[in-house]
Design a protein around this motif. Structure first.
Motif, PDB file in Angstrom:
ATOM      1  N   GLY A   1      -5.087   0.064  -5.494  1.00  0.00           N
ATOM      2  CA  GLY A   1      -5.121   0.586  -4.138  1.00  0.00           C
ATOM      3  C   GLY A   1      -6.425   0.292  -3.435  1.00  0.00           C
ATOM      4  N   VAL A   2      -7.540   0.336  -4.175  1.00  0.00           N
ATOM      5  CA  VAL A   2      -8.851   0.012  -3.591  1.00  0.00           C
ATOM      6  C   VAL A   2      -8.864  -1.433  -3.117  1.00  0.00           C
ATOM      7  CG1 VAL A   2     -11.300  -0.253  -4.085  1.00  0.00           C
ATOM      8  CG2 VAL A   2     -10.071   1.735  -4.962  1.00  0.00           C
ATOM      9  N   ILE A   3      -8.412  -2.336  -3.990  1.00  0.00           N
ATOM     10  CA  ILE A   3      -8.397  -3.766  -3.641  1.00  0.00           C
ATOM     11  C   ILE A   3      -7.456  -4.024  -2.470  1.00  0.00           C
ATOM     12  CG2 ILE A   3      -7.865  -6.074  -4.507  1.00  0.00           C
ATOM     13  CD1 ILE A   3      -8.575  -5.025  -7.322  1.00  0.00           C
ATOM     14  N   ASN A   4      -6.258  -3.414  -2.528  1.00  0.00           N
ATOM     15  CA  ASN A   4      -5.268  -3.638  -1.484  1.00  0.00           C
ATOM     16  C   ASN A   4      -5.733  -3.085  -0.132  1.00  0.00           C
ATOM     17  OD1 ASN A   4      -2.286  -4.509  -1.093  1.00  0.00           O
ATOM     18  ND2 ASN A   4      -2.392  -2.495  -0.110  1.00  0.00           N
TER      19      ASN A   4
ATOM     20  N   SER B   1       0.829  -1.205   0.000  1.00  0.00           N
ATOM     21  CA  SER B   1       0.000   0.000   0.000  1.00  0.00           C
ATOM     22  C   SER B   1       0.862   1.254   0.000  1.00  0.00           C
ATOM     23  CB  SER B   1      -0.922   0.004   1.224  1.00  0.00           C
ATOM     24  OG  SER B   1      -1.705   1.173   1.275  1.00  0.00           O
ATOM     25  N   ALA B   2       1.945   1.231   0.752  1.00  0.00           N
ATOM     26  CA  ALA B   2       2.865   2.373   0.784  1.00  0.00           C
ATOM     27  C   ALA B   2       3.549   2.565  -0.561  1.00  0.00           C
ATOM     28  CB  ALA B   2       3.897   2.177   1.890  1.00  0.00           C
ATOM     29  N   ILE B   3       3.897   1.459  -1.220  1.00  0.00           N
ATOM     30  CA  ILE B   3       4.529   1.540  -2.547  1.00  0.00           C
ATOM     31  C   ILE B   3       3.559   2.153  -3.556  1.00  0.00           C
ATOM     32  CG2 ILE B   3       5.437   0.153  -4.458  1.00  0.00           C
ATOM     33  CD1 ILE B   3       6.517  -1.805  -2.353  1.00  0.00           C
ATOM     34  N   ILE B   4       2.302   1.690  -3.530  1.00  0.00           N
ATOM     35  CA  ILE B   4       1.288   2.240  -4.437  1.00  0.00           C
ATOM     36  C   ILE B   4       1.096   3.731  -4.172  1.00  0.00           C
ATOM     37  CG2 ILE B   4      -1.158   2.178  -5.054  1.00  0.00           C
ATOM     38  CD1 ILE B   4      -1.148  -0.800  -4.388  1.00  0.00           C
TER      39      ILE B   4
ATOM     40  N   ALA C   1       7.917   3.173   1.196  1.00  0.00           N
ATOM     41  CA  ALA C   1       7.588   4.425   0.517  1.00  0.00           C
ATOM     42  C   ALA C   1       8.847   5.212   0.179  1.00  0.00           C
ATOM     43  CB  ALA C   1       6.655   5.260   1.395  1.00  0.00           C
ATOM     44  N   GLY C   2       9.774   5.285   1.138  1.00  0.00           N
ATOM     45  CA  GLY C   2      11.023   5.998   0.888  1.00  0.00           C
ATOM     46  C   GLY C   2      11.843   5.347  -0.211  1.00  0.00           C
ATOM     47  N   GLY C   3      11.898   4.015  -0.207  1.00  0.00           N
ATOM     48  CA  GLY C   3      12.633   3.306  -1.259  1.00  0.00           C
ATOM     49  C   GLY C   3      12.009   3.516  -2.626  1.00  0.00           C
ATOM     50  N   THR C   4      10.686   3.502  -2.686  1.00  0.00           N
ATOM     51  CA  THR C   4       9.993   3.750  -3.960  1.00  0.00           C
ATOM     52  C   THR C   4      10.277   5.162  -4.458  1.00  0.00           C
ATOM     53  OG1 THR C   4       8.222   2.254  -3.255  1.00  0.00           O
ATOM     54  CG2 THR C   4       7.751   3.727  -5.104  1.00  0.00           C
ATOM     55  N   PHE C   5      10.329   6.117  -3.551  1.00  0.00           N
ATOM     56  CA  PHE C   5      10.633   7.506  -3.910  1.00  0.00           C
ATOM     57  C   PHE C   5      12.023   7.607  -4.527  1.00  0.00           C
ATOM     58  CE2 PHE C   5      12.077  11.798  -2.303  1.00  0.00           C
ATOM     59  CZ  PHE C   5      11.437  12.510  -3.305  1.00  0.00           C
TER      60      PHE C   5
END
Length: 549
Positions: A429-432, A397-400, A523-527
């Motif tokens: 995101g809705v499903i997750n 969810s954080a990655i999305i 989230a930070g890694g995805t950024f």
């Protein structure tokens, strides 16, 4: 001889001052300075909020939510509606001033959409002009008339705000002096200064000058009686907005209403100067800081959250619906020409609005993974899907969420590829959100953004690479500020937890802090990865696209 020397000295001093002014303007007008200056102000505001809440825990906030009366929320919505209704009639009166007459339905729709977008997105002159250009153009107004309408409505709102602050300071000067460093005389003098715009407005209405030209549009001034009525109308906006928050604050924040009205206007002004959308963070920090020491801080924090919902989020959704209904008709894009008339630039309203909504959806997805979950729902779902799947869904969810934040940069540029990618991620995101703990609320918000994206599909027509792949400084600062606020929320929620490296591998119903830690890292890694991809595949472009300046 002496007079020549003095004159020459003053000329040299003037040249030095003029040189310094030019250098200062070149620095303060630079995109990176203004953008990251706003980010710095936001981080300072976050620090102030943290200081105000340092003696409390997340349980205190939850308890304050439980003590909050639903009737107060309803009253807040009523006052917020009254404030926006006053603003829509401000549009109608200003239409009369430029010699145009529209039906109540059109003027209310146009005014509501314009003000809701302006108060939520920030850069109110530009955003309101853009929304008006989109709606009023099809109703018979040309570019010059829309520009004149934006000028008169914006000026009226500012005069009304300053007059409300002046009245609040004049009546509440003794009370404000008891809680501040200056005595009542200082606040009385300041109130008289703030009365000046209203006095000038009434003087113009009383003078023999019945009209003047703004560009190609002639603006007709009302009579003195009409000017007084118009002033009282625009004052109702700030009075209604202030009452919306005032009635929800525990013990009214420790203020009587007149001084609170002045504090409210000042907090709104500081928020607007910060450049943050809707003054987010800065407004809240100002309200918490300027309140008397007797204030119930957790209750005030809850009141501020409900206020944002009533005065910003609900009107924003209504404005989106209004623009969505209007979207069926072909409309020109005169916004850039119109807003340039008043010294600002803007882009088409729909991509800007949807970009913000997608960014907010991404923020919510990350924040929901980095804060405690509802244990009863979590336990119920874990028995069916297993703990490992649940733990993965939180990090995912954080990655999305971060991917949506980055994509919102390209949605602003009307990228069709970004539209398809964001739509897919919103559906995911809705499903997750349902799989990670039956988060119906998060799924509903994300689903709303998805529906609105699909409704505005025709607005996204540019190829992905057009204008380069580079992320703008504005979005970069917004993402950094958002991650800072989410990290602070996690810190505040888990202030009693000592974070260690071994927590990364903890799972289970009560491993809230571990899930938050993994979500922040994801989230930070995805950024970082997203920025690296954009840097590798980016083109050599200007540091900022014209759309963002």
């Amino acid at each position: 001889m002496a007079s020549s020397l003095i004159k020459g000295t003053f000329i040299k001093i003037w040249h030095v001052i003029d040189w310094c002014r030019a250098r200062f303007n070149s620095i303060t007008n630079h995109p990176r300075v203004t953008t990251f200056g706003s980010l710095l102000i936001f981080l300072i505001a976050l620090f102030i909020i943290n200081k105000e809440l340092s003696n409390y825990t997340i349980d205190d906030i939850v308890e304050a939510f439980g003590d909050f009366h639903k009737l107060n929320a309803f009253i807040a919505v009523v006052f917020a509606f009254g404030a926006y209704l006053a603003l829509t009639f401000n549009d109608r009166l200003c239409l009369d001033m430029i010699g145009k007459r529209l039906s109540y339905s059109k003027s209310i729709r146009g005014g509501l959409a314009s003000y809701a977008l302006a108060k939520t997105l920030g850069y109110s002159w530009a955003v309101a002009s853009t929304a008006r250009a989109r709606l009023y153009k099809k109703w018979g107004l040309d570019n010059s008339e829309v520009g004149a309408l934006s000028m008169t409505t914006g000026t009226g709102v500012q005069i009304g705000s300053l007059t409300c602050a002046a009245i609040g300071l004049f009546i509440g000067a003794p009370e404000i002096a008891r809680h501040g460093p200056f005595d009542a005389v200082f606040w009385w003098i300041l109130s008289l200064i703030l009365f000046l715009p209203a006095i000038l407005w009434l003087w113009f209405c009383h003078s023999d000058r019945a009209s003047f030209k703004w560009g190609n549009t002639r603006i007709f001034l009302p009579t003195f009686k009409g000017g007084v009525g118009h002033l009282l109308l625009v004052m109702l906006d700030k009075i209604g907005a202030a009452a919306c928050l005032y009635l929800m604050l525990p013990d009214y924040g420790g203020w009587n209403f007149p001084p609170f009205l002045a504090v409210f206007v000042l907090a709104g002004l500081l928020g607007a100067l910060s450049g943050a959308p809707g003054g987010l963070g800065v407004f809240e920090a100002a309200i918490l800081t300027m309140a008397p020491n007797s204030q119930n801080t957790p209750g005030a924090a809850v009141a501020l959250l409900i206020y944002r919902l009533a005065y910003n989020i609900i009107p924003l959704i209504v404005a989106t619906i209004i623009l969505g209904i209007d979207h069926a008709a072909p409309v020109a894009k005169p916004a850039a020409k119109v807003v340039r008339k008043i010294g600002t630039r803007a882009i088409n309203a729909a991509p800007q609005l949807l970009s913000l909504l997608v960014f907010i959806a991404g923020f919510i997805l990350i924040a929901s993974s980095a804060t405690p979950v509802f244990s009863t729902r979590f336990i119920k779902l874990e028995s069916y899907l297993g703990p490992n799947f649940i733990e993965f869904s939180h990090a995912f969810s954080a990655i999305i969420g971060m991917a949506l934040m980055i994509l919102s940069n390209f949605l602003w540029r009307e990228s069709r590829t970004a539209f398809y990618m964001a739509t897919f991620l919103l559906a995911l995101g809705v499903i997750n959100a349902l799989f990670k703990g039956l988060s119906y609320e998060i799924a509903a918000v994300t689903g709303l953004a998805l529906v609105l994206m699909i409704a505005f599909e025709g607005e996204f027509m540019r190829k992905f690479g057009r204008g380069g792949f580079k992320i703008s400084y504005r979005f970069l600062a917004a993402i950094i500020g958002s991650m800072a606020s989410i990290a602070w929320m996690s810190y505040f929620a888990f202030s009693d937890v000592k974070f260690t490296f071994g927590m990364l591998f903890e799972t289970g119903v009560h491993a809230h802090a571990s899930r938050a830690m993994r979500a922040l890292i994801a989230a930070g890694g995805t950024f970082v990865i997203g920025l690296l991809i954009l840097w590798l595949f980016g083109e050599e472009t200007e540091e900022l696209e014209a759309d963002f300046d």
